[in-house]
Design an enzyme around this catalytic site. Structure first.
Site, PDB file in Angstrom:
ATOM      1  N   TYR A 185      -2.168   3.360  -6.553  1.00 18.71           N
ATOM      2  CA  TYR A 185      -1.273   2.194  -6.583  1.00 18.71           C
ATOM      3  C   TYR A 185      -2.051   0.928  -6.962  1.00 18.71           C
ATOM      4  O   TYR A 185      -1.676   0.193  -7.886  1.00 18.71           O
ATOM      5  CB  TYR A 185      -0.589   2.014  -5.219  1.00 18.71           C
ATOM      6  CG  TYR A 185       0.045   0.661  -5.072  1.00 18.71           C
ATOM      7  CD1 TYR A 185       1.207   0.353  -5.772  1.00 18.71           C
ATOM      8  CD2 TYR A 185      -0.530  -0.334  -4.284  1.00 18.71           C
ATOM      9  CE1 TYR A 185       1.772  -0.912  -5.683  1.00 18.71           C
ATOM     10  CE2 TYR A 185       0.025  -1.592  -4.196  1.00 18.71           C
ATOM     11  CZ  TYR A 185       1.172  -1.878  -4.891  1.00 18.71           C
ATOM     12  OH  TYR A 185       1.718  -3.123  -4.805  1.00 18.71           O
ATOM     13  N   LYS A 206      -2.023  -1.628 -10.506  1.00 19.40           N
ATOM     14  CA  LYS A 206      -1.833  -3.090 -10.527  1.00 19.40           C
ATOM     15  C   LYS A 206      -2.981  -3.769 -11.267  1.00 19.40           C
ATOM     16  O   LYS A 206      -2.778  -4.722 -12.009  1.00 19.40           O
ATOM     17  CB  LYS A 206      -1.702  -3.619  -9.101  1.00 19.40           C
ATOM     18  CG  LYS A 206      -0.399  -3.201  -8.427  1.00 19.40           C
ATOM     19  CD  LYS A 206       0.799  -3.799  -9.148  1.00 19.40           C
ATOM     20  CE  LYS A 206       2.127  -3.283  -8.643  1.00 19.40           C
ATOM     21  NZ  LYS A 206       3.267  -3.805  -9.421  1.00 19.40           N
ATOM     22  N   SER A 211      -1.050  -7.247  -6.600  1.00 20.95           N
ATOM     23  CA  SER A 211      -1.169  -6.955  -5.174  1.00 20.95           C
ATOM     24  C   SER A 211      -2.584  -7.211  -4.693  1.00 20.95           C
ATOM     25  O   SER A 211      -3.554  -7.022  -5.456  1.00 20.95           O
ATOM     26  CB  SER A 211      -0.830  -5.479  -4.948  1.00 20.95           C
ATOM     27  OG  SER A 211      -1.159  -5.090  -3.630  1.00 20.95           O
TER      28      SER A 211
HETATM   29  C1  WQD Z   1      -0.926  -3.496   7.879  1.00 20.93           C
HETATM   30  C2  WQD Z   1      -1.898  -3.323   9.047  1.00 20.93           C
HETATM   31  C3  WQD Z   1      -2.702  -1.075   9.269  1.00 20.93           C
HETATM   32  C4  WQD Z   1       1.229   0.595  10.337  1.00 20.93           C
HETATM   33  C5  WQD Z   1      -0.310  -2.101   1.964  1.00 20.93           C
HETATM   34  C6  WQD Z   1      -0.788  -2.127   0.553  1.00 20.93           C
HETATM   35  C7  WQD Z   1      -0.576  -3.483  -0.030  1.00 20.93           C
HETATM   36  C8  WQD Z   1       0.866  -3.898   0.101  1.00 20.93           C
HETATM   37  C9  WQD Z   1       1.292  -3.838   1.516  1.00 20.93           C
HETATM   38  C10 WQD Z   1       2.464  -3.283  -1.522  1.00 20.93           C
HETATM   39  C11 WQD Z   1      -3.115  -2.450   8.728  1.00 20.93           C
HETATM   40  C12 WQD Z   1      -1.880  -1.469  10.451  1.00 20.93           C
HETATM   41  C13 WQD Z   1       0.177  -0.217   9.973  1.00 20.93           C
HETATM   42  C14 WQD Z   1       1.243   1.117  11.663  1.00 20.93           C
HETATM   43  C15 WQD Z   1      -0.811  -0.028  12.127  1.00 20.93           C
HETATM   44  N1  WQD Z   1       1.664  -2.995  -0.662  1.00 20.93           N
HETATM   45  N2  WQD Z   1      -0.813  -0.529  10.845  1.00 20.93           N
HETATM   46  N3  WQD Z   1       0.239   0.771  12.508  1.00 20.93           N
HETATM   47  O1  WQD Z   1      -2.115  -1.319   4.350  1.00 20.93           O
HETATM   48  O2  WQD Z   1      -2.354  -3.819   4.660  1.00 20.93           O
HETATM   49  O3  WQD Z   1      -1.131  -2.972   2.718  1.00 20.93           O
HETATM   50  O4  WQD Z   1       1.030  -2.542   2.023  1.00 20.93           O
HETATM   51  O5  WQD Z   1       3.264  -3.475  -2.141  1.00 20.93           O
HETATM   52  O6  WQD Z   1      -0.934  -3.482  -1.335  1.00 20.93           O
HETATM   53  O7  WQD Z   1      -2.150  -1.791   0.483  1.00 20.93           O
HETATM   54  O8  WQD Z   1      -0.099  -2.766   4.927  1.00 20.93           O
HETATM   55  O9  WQD Z   1       1.736  -2.717   6.548  1.00 20.93           O
HETATM   56  O10 WQD Z   1       0.590  -0.552   5.927  1.00 20.93           O
HETATM   57  O11 WQD Z   1      -0.620  -2.204   7.342  1.00 20.93           O
HETATM   58  O12 WQD Z   1      -1.698  -0.288  12.955  1.00 20.93           O
HETATM   59  O13 WQD Z   1       2.151   1.852  12.072  1.00 20.93           O
HETATM   60  O14 WQD Z   1      -1.215  -2.647  10.092  1.00 20.93           O
HETATM   61  O15 WQD Z   1      -3.803  -0.284   9.650  1.00 20.93           O
HETATM   62  O16 WQD Z   1      -4.192  -2.959   9.465  1.00 20.93           O
HETATM   63  P1  WQD Z   1      -1.544  -2.661   4.203  1.00 20.93           P
HETATM   64  P2  WQD Z   1       0.494  -2.002   6.179  1.00 20.93           P
END
Ligand code: WQD
Length: 323
Positions: free
Chosen positions: A143, A147, A119
């Site tokens: 998490y 990885k 990841s």
């Molecule tokens: C994306 C962007 C949030 C929700 C994580 C893990 C990664 C992978 C994917 C694995 C960010 C913003 C989110 C919301 C928002 N995991 N956001 N409002 O954090 O980049 O990655 O998930 O299997 O390893 O770290 O993904 O989709 O949570 O967020 O503004 O309601 O959207 O701050 O900028 P992230 P995400």
């Protein structure tokens, strides 16, 4: 000769199984169905589904023997960042102990080709943007740690007994190849926005003061069908005798939260005017993949764009949550 896909009934794993079988590979799936859904494999009657855990060494050895397994694509694992902070032991047990057990079984049965679901979480907050594979790894959650430890395990097994292992560092996976293969969870941005729209509430934006062009977080969203093709490319390279390697799986292009909301608005016709709330602790401002290595060494390049991801994700979401 076949390939074992662990977690093959899950969202990403099932896409991998579909891509591999479409390319003529023989596949057997091992999945404990804790979050997987056997329905994702319903159109593939020739793919055996063994229900069980990678930690069940007796079961895994039997599967490796009975199906003449020549390589493993290990997608099974826990993947929720917040849950890993609250319950790290479960994450180390499933993701690290699970990998140790699986590798022991592989070694015992002489299976020496391995593709691992890693990841972008291994990077934490990258120093560079886009981030290349040789950048320092400083994961911010249990998490992400599991990885990274997984990658170390594979490297050490490669040195000790010749395992040919490829770690694929997924960036932000979204979309669905077919409506049936969609993501049923709601822990990432795209499904969370859909859930908010269904609930009649405003999608949340976690901070608009991130130091990015529009102030919201920038990520490298990549279509799950492309992610599946990256696995196929890794499998083909290992079969051809490659020693393996570590690769980013992304598009090499960033999209902000507001970009995603705009595309969701276009695709769904809904008003996606957000409510801006505070930053989520530990969220990096921008995480975009450098994709030169995977293009050069595996010949992989993502084909789908953000519009394709949101359109396919929305169709799958409507099937899973009919109005
Ligand atoms: C994306 C962007 C949030 C929700 C994580 C893990 C990664 C992978 C994917 C694995 C960010 C913003 C989110 C919301 C928002 N995991 N956001 N409002 O954090 O980049 O990655 O998930 O299997 O390893 O770290 O993904 O989709 O949570 O967020 O503004 O309601 O959207 O701050 O900028 P992230 P995400």
């Amino acid at each position: 000769m076949s390939w074992l896909v662990t977690g093959g009934a899950g969202y990403i794993g099932a896409h991998v199984v579909h891509a591999m079988t479409a390319a003529g590979e023989q596949v057997v799936v091992l999945d404990d169905l804790s979050t997987g859904d056997a329905g994702r494999l319903a159109e593939l009657p020739g793919v055996p589904l063994v229900v069980g855990s990678v930690r069940d060494r007796g079961l895994v050895r039997r599967v490796l023997r009975e199906h003449a397994v020549q390589g493993v694509v290990h997608v099974a694992g826990k993947k929720q960042v917040a849950e890993s902070v609250a319950d790290p032991l479960t994450y180390y047990a499933e993701n690290v102990e699970g990998l140790v057990a699986l590798l022991e079984s592989c070694r015992a049965k002489g299976v020496a080709r391995f593709v691992f679901s890693s990841s972008a979480a291994v990077y934490g907050t990258p120093d560079a943007d886009p981030v290349a594979e040789d950048a320092p790894c400083r994961p911010l959650s249990p998490y992400g740690q599991t990885k990274l430890v997984g990658e170390w395990l594979l490297r050490d097994c490669a040195a000790a007994w010749g395992l040919a292992a490829t770690s694929l560092r997924y960036f932000n996976v979204a979309g669905a190849a077919t409506p049936r293969l969609g993501d049923s969870g709601a822990a990432n941005l795209v499904p969370l926005v859909f859930a908010a729209l269904d609930a009649g509430s405003a999608p949340l934006v976690f901070g608009d003061d991130h130091g990015t062009p529009d102030g919201t977080g920038v990520r490298d969203y990549v279509h799950v069908a492309d992610v599946a093709e990256a696995h196929l490319a890794a499998v083909r390279a290992l079969t051809a005798g490659s020693p393996g390697g570590t690769y980013n799986v992304g598009r090499g292009q960033g999209a902000s939260v507001l970009d995603v909301l705009r595309v969701v608005g276009e695709v769904t016709g809904a008003d996606t005017t957000p409510e801006v709330v505070g930053r989520r602790p530990g969220d990096p401002a921008s995480v975009v993949a450098a994709v030169g290595r995977i293009e050069r060494e595996l010949g992989f390049r993502a084909r789908y764009d953000l519009h394709d991801m949101v359109t396919s994700a929305w169709t799958a979401w409507r099937r899973l949550q009919p109005l």
